[in-house]
Design a protein around this motif. Structure first.
Motif, mmCIF file in Angstrom:
data_model
loop_
_atom_site.group_PDB
_atom_site.id
_atom_site.type_symbol
_atom_site.label_atom_id
_atom_site.label_comp_id
_atom_site.label_asym_id
_atom_site.label_seq_id
_atom_site.Cartn_x
_atom_site.Cartn_y
_atom_site.Cartn_z
ATOM 1 N N VAL A 125 -54.131 3.170 4.557
ATOM 2 C CA VAL A 125 -53.586 3.022 5.909
ATOM 3 C C VAL A 125 -53.091 4.397 6.342
ATOM 4 O O VAL A 125 -52.324 5.042 5.626
ATOM 5 C CB VAL A 125 -52.426 1.994 5.930
ATOM 6 C CG1 VAL A 125 -51.726 1.990 7.277
ATOM 7 C CG2 VAL A 125 -52.942 0.604 5.593
ATOM 8 N N SER A 126 -53.548 4.869 7.500
ATOM 9 C CA SER A 126 -53.218 6.246 7.896
ATOM 10 C C SER A 126 -53.554 6.489 9.365
ATOM 11 O O SER A 126 -54.332 5.755 9.969
ATOM 12 C CB SER A 126 -54.024 7.222 7.044
ATOM 13 O OG SER A 126 -55.397 6.863 7.102
ATOM 14 N N GLU A 170 -57.858 3.860 25.605
ATOM 15 C CA GLU A 170 -58.623 3.494 24.419
ATOM 16 C C GLU A 170 -60.044 3.209 24.905
ATOM 17 O O GLU A 170 -60.216 2.445 25.850
ATOM 18 C CB GLU A 170 -58.001 2.216 23.834
ATOM 19 C CG GLU A 170 -58.170 2.057 22.344
ATOM 20 C CD GLU A 170 -57.422 0.827 21.856
ATOM 21 O OE1 GLU A 170 -56.180 0.822 21.913
ATOM 22 O OE2 GLU A 170 -58.091 -0.111 21.431
ATOM 23 N N SER A 207 -50.370 -1.276 19.652
ATOM 24 C CA SER A 207 -49.968 -0.300 20.672
ATOM 25 C C SER A 207 -49.282 -1.035 21.833
ATOM 26 O O SER A 207 -48.305 -0.549 22.403
ATOM 27 C CB SER A 207 -51.188 0.464 21.195
ATOM 28 O OG SER A 207 -51.958 0.943 20.119
ATOM 29 N N THR A 229 -60.290 5.731 17.851
ATOM 30 C CA THR A 229 -60.543 5.011 16.592
ATOM 31 C C THR A 229 -61.930 4.376 16.543
ATOM 32 O O THR A 229 -62.649 4.517 15.558
ATOM 33 C CB THR A 229 -59.481 3.900 16.396
ATOM 34 O OG1 THR A 229 -58.186 4.500 16.376
ATOM 35 C CG2 THR A 229 -59.700 3.134 15.108
ATOM 36 N N PHE A 230 -62.309 3.674 17.613
ATOM 37 C CA PHE A 230 -63.573 2.930 17.591
ATOM 38 C C PHE A 230 -64.789 3.856 17.616
ATOM 39 O O PHE A 230 -65.801 3.560 17.001
ATOM 40 C CB PHE A 230 -63.646 1.952 18.785
ATOM 41 C CG PHE A 230 -63.042 0.606 18.499
ATOM 42 C CD1 PHE A 230 -61.897 0.492 17.712
ATOM 43 C CD2 PHE A 230 -63.608 -0.557 19.018
ATOM 44 C CE1 PHE A 230 -61.335 -0.746 17.436
ATOM 45 C CE2 PHE A 230 -63.054 -1.805 18.747
ATOM 46 C CZ PHE A 230 -61.931 -1.905 17.963
ATOM 47 N N SER A 256 -56.566 5.629 14.274
ATOM 48 C CA SER A 256 -56.167 4.887 13.099
ATOM 49 C C SER A 256 -57.218 5.256 12.073
ATOM 50 O O SER A 256 -58.352 4.756 12.106
ATOM 51 C CB SER A 256 -56.179 3.382 13.350
ATOM 52 O OG SER A 256 -56.071 2.732 12.090
ATOM 53 N N SER A 293 -49.610 5.928 9.243
ATOM 54 C CA SER A 293 -50.443 4.845 9.775
ATOM 55 C C SER A 293 -50.881 5.234 11.178
ATOM 56 O O SER A 293 -50.349 6.201 11.753
ATOM 57 C CB SER A 293 -49.661 3.521 9.838
ATOM 58 O OG SER A 293 -48.658 3.584 10.831
ATOM 59 N N GLY A 294 -51.819 4.484 11.706
ATOM 60 C CA GLY A 294 -52.215 4.719 13.095
ATOM 61 C C GLY A 294 -51.025 4.527 14.019
ATOM 62 O O GLY A 294 -50.792 5.315 14.939
ATOM 63 N N MET A 295 -50.236 3.484 13.757
ATOM 64 C CA MET A 295 -49.074 3.225 14.606
ATOM 65 C C MET A 295 -48.027 4.336 14.492
ATOM 66 O O MET A 295 -47.359 4.664 15.472
ATOM 67 C CB MET A 295 -48.436 1.861 14.274
ATOM 68 C CG MET A 295 -49.257 0.641 14.711
ATOM 69 S SD MET A 295 -50.073 0.774 16.319
ATOM 70 C CE MET A 295 -48.708 1.142 17.405
ATOM 71 N N ASP A 309 -57.116 7.198 22.293
ATOM 72 C CA ASP A 309 -57.250 6.554 20.987
ATOM 73 C C ASP A 309 -58.753 6.461 20.716
ATOM 74 O O ASP A 309 -59.468 5.679 21.334
ATOM 75 C CB ASP A 309 -56.593 5.168 21.007
ATOM 76 C CG ASP A 309 -56.659 4.455 19.651
ATOM 77 O OD1 ASP A 309 -57.561 4.766 18.852
ATOM 78 O OD2 ASP A 309 -55.816 3.563 19.405
ATOM 79 N N TYR A 346 -55.168 -1.744 21.673
ATOM 80 C CA TYR A 346 -54.896 -2.343 20.371
ATOM 81 C C TYR A 346 -53.556 -3.100 20.427
ATOM 82 O O TYR A 346 -52.587 -2.599 21.007
ATOM 83 C CB TYR A 346 -54.848 -1.227 19.328
ATOM 84 C CG TYR A 346 -54.478 -1.691 17.950
ATOM 85 C CD1 TYR A 346 -55.368 -2.438 17.189
ATOM 86 C CD2 TYR A 346 -53.233 -1.406 17.413
ATOM 87 C CE1 TYR A 346 -55.025 -2.874 15.927
ATOM 88 C CE2 TYR A 346 -52.879 -1.841 16.140
ATOM 89 C CZ TYR A 346 -53.785 -2.582 15.411
ATOM 90 O OH TYR A 346 -53.430 -3.011 14.164
ATOM 91 N N ILE A 365 -49.233 7.017 16.754
ATOM 92 C CA ILE A 365 -49.033 6.682 18.169
ATOM 93 C C ILE A 365 -47.541 6.793 18.529
ATOM 94 O O ILE A 365 -47.175 7.359 19.554
ATOM 95 C CB ILE A 365 -49.597 5.266 18.471
ATOM 96 C CG1 ILE A 365 -51.119 5.272 18.251
ATOM 97 C CG2 ILE A 365 -49.254 4.832 19.894
ATOM 98 C CD1 ILE A 365 -51.764 3.895 18.238
ATOM 99 N N THR A 390 -57.235 4.475 9.157
ATOM 100 C CA THR A 390 -57.399 3.282 8.328
ATOM 101 C C THR A 390 -58.803 2.715 8.496
ATOM 102 O O THR A 390 -59.329 2.066 7.598
ATOM 103 C CB THR A 390 -56.389 2.204 8.815
ATOM 104 O OG1 THR A 390 -55.106 2.798 8.937
ATOM 105 C CG2 THR A 390 -56.330 1.023 7.886
ATOM 106 N N LEU A 394 -61.290 -3.100 10.557
ATOM 107 C CA LEU A 394 -62.652 -2.768 10.959
ATOM 108 C C LEU A 394 -63.013 -1.397 10.397
ATOM 109 O O LEU A 394 -62.166 -0.714 9.825
ATOM 110 C CB LEU A 394 -62.742 -2.726 12.498
ATOM 111 C CG LEU A 394 -61.817 -1.699 13.186
ATOM 112 C CD1 LEU A 394 -62.599 -0.508 13.725
ATOM 113 C CD2 LEU A 394 -61.053 -2.342 14.327
#
Ligand SMILES: *Cc1c(COP(=O)(O)O)cnc(C)c1O
Length: 378
Positions: A204-205, A141, A101, A172-173, A192, A73-75, A170, A98, A78, A194, A323
């Motif tokens: 989820v990854s 982030e 986090s 992700t966005f 993330s 997962s993203g977590m 991070d 996030y 992290i 995901t 998202l």
């Protein structure tokens, strides 16, 4: 290799042994050894799996790094990155990271004496002021959720270098399609997956890329020791998702621009947060460090009641957390992702009760506009 081609031909994207143009799903835990102490490159799937390896090579290629790592997962990604630091270390973090986090840093990592200071990383001065003798990293982030605040990655890299810290981003966005923090001086970039990288709300990854051999070795050691690895099926889903990451991001960018235009013209919308808007704080930095502005838009409809109405009435915008998928999603940060933050603190951050966040998908923009229009009607 140019950006769009990389999504198709970067990293490992086929099978050498059979010529299969899609990497096979190696659904396997262990590997036959030719002799005791000898192996084929794979001995046990926590340590390494060919499908996961293909994905790891691919994220390294997409982020212009030397090595990549796939987590469950993203977590998990992290957490594993944070395990690089010893007890007594300290990390300077973006104040509106996030929620997961934030929870990890404040409620879990503190158990292991890993300290943190949250600062507005859009201010380089604030970041420098927060650095202590025991600081080991800056964790950023950009853009953030839900106000799309922008941090200057190059500036952060300068500060990190000056104080001998690691810069962790991070991404992700922004996605590796639009923004490559390693090129801007970051040491570790994480996702993330995901969200946009998977892109289809079905896995989820988490993914990490680094550009340094020693850091790669340490991260592999942690990945193998702590064991939060991504399975072969999910690795394959990400490899598949990545092939269309470029065209999805292009389509999302176009739809987002049209939706922002619509929101600007709507009398019921007061503030719009989108890095592509010239008046958005951080727009110039976003434009200089990323090729696109992404598909996250937040806007204020004035009250909790109105926001509630809009979220209940949309047909195409699905009311859900998360998202970055092909389908458009809508959420209310004050009642959903940011509900655990006290209202006063939310108000300080600018997360009002009428603030709606949308994740723009790849549907027809006319349908998306009509949907928001009908949902906002009195
Ligand atoms: C979702 C998200 C995470 C956490 O990822 P999971 O895959 O849900 O564990 C981390 N950072 C950002 C910016 C996210 O949006």
């Amino acid at each position: 290799m140019r950006r769009k081609t990389k999504m198709i031909h970067g990293g490992i994207t086929s099978d050498e042994k059979t010529g299969a143009v899609s990497v096979p799903i190696y659904q396997v835990s262990t590997y036959k050894q030719p002799g005791p102490g000898e192996h084929t490159g794979y001995e046990y799937s926590r340590t390494g799996n060919p499908t996961r390896h293909a994905l790891e090579e691919t994220i390294a290629a997409l982020e212009n790094g030397k090595a990549g790592f796939a987590f469950s997962s993203g977590m998990a990604a992290i957490t594993s990155v944070m395990m690089l630091f010893e007890a007594g270390s300290h990390v300077v973090m973006t104040d509106d990271v996030y929620g997961g986090s934030y929870r990890l840093a404040t409620k879990v990592l503190t158990r292991y004496q890993l300290g943190h200071t949250f600062v507005d990383t859009s201010s380089p001065e604030a970041v420098e002021q927060a650095i202590k003798p025991e600081t080991k990293a800056i964790y950023v982030e950009t853009p953030t959720n839900p106000l799309l605040k922008i941090t200057d990655i190059k500036k952060m890299a300068e500060i990190a270098k000056k104080h001998d810290l690691l810069l962790i981003v991070d991404n992700t966005f922004a996605t590796p399609y639009w923004q490559n923090p390693i090129d801007l001086g970051a040491d570790i970039v994480l996702h993330s997956a995901t969200k946009y990288i998977g892109g289809h709300s079905d896995v989820v990854s988490g993914l990490v890329a680094v550009n340094d051999d020693k850091l790669a070795e340490e991260l592999h050691f942690i990945q193998n020791s702590a064991g939060a690895v991504l399975g072969p099926q999910d690795s394959w889903l990400l490899l598949r998702g990545i092939k269309t990451l470029g065209i999805r991001m292009e389509a999302i960018e176009k739809n987002s621009a049209k939706l922002v235009d619509f929101l600007k013209s709507h009398p019921g919308v007061s503030t719009i947060y989108y890095p592509g808007l010239p008046e958005h704080k951080g727009h110039d930095i976003a434009a200089s460090q990323a090729e696109g502005f992404g598909g996250m838009i937040s806007f204020d409809v004035g009250s909790a009641e109105k926001a509630d109405q809009v979220l209940r009435k949309t047909k195409y915008f699905i009311l859900a957390e998360s998202l970055g998928a092909v389908e458009s999603l809508i959420s209310l940060p004050a009642k959903m992702t940011h509900a655990s933050i006290p209202q006063e603190r939310r108000a300080e951050l600018g997360i009002t009760d009428g603030l709606i966040r949308i994740s723009v998908g790849i549907e027809d923009s006319e349908d998306l506009i009509e949907d928001l229009k009908q949902a906002m009607e009195d």
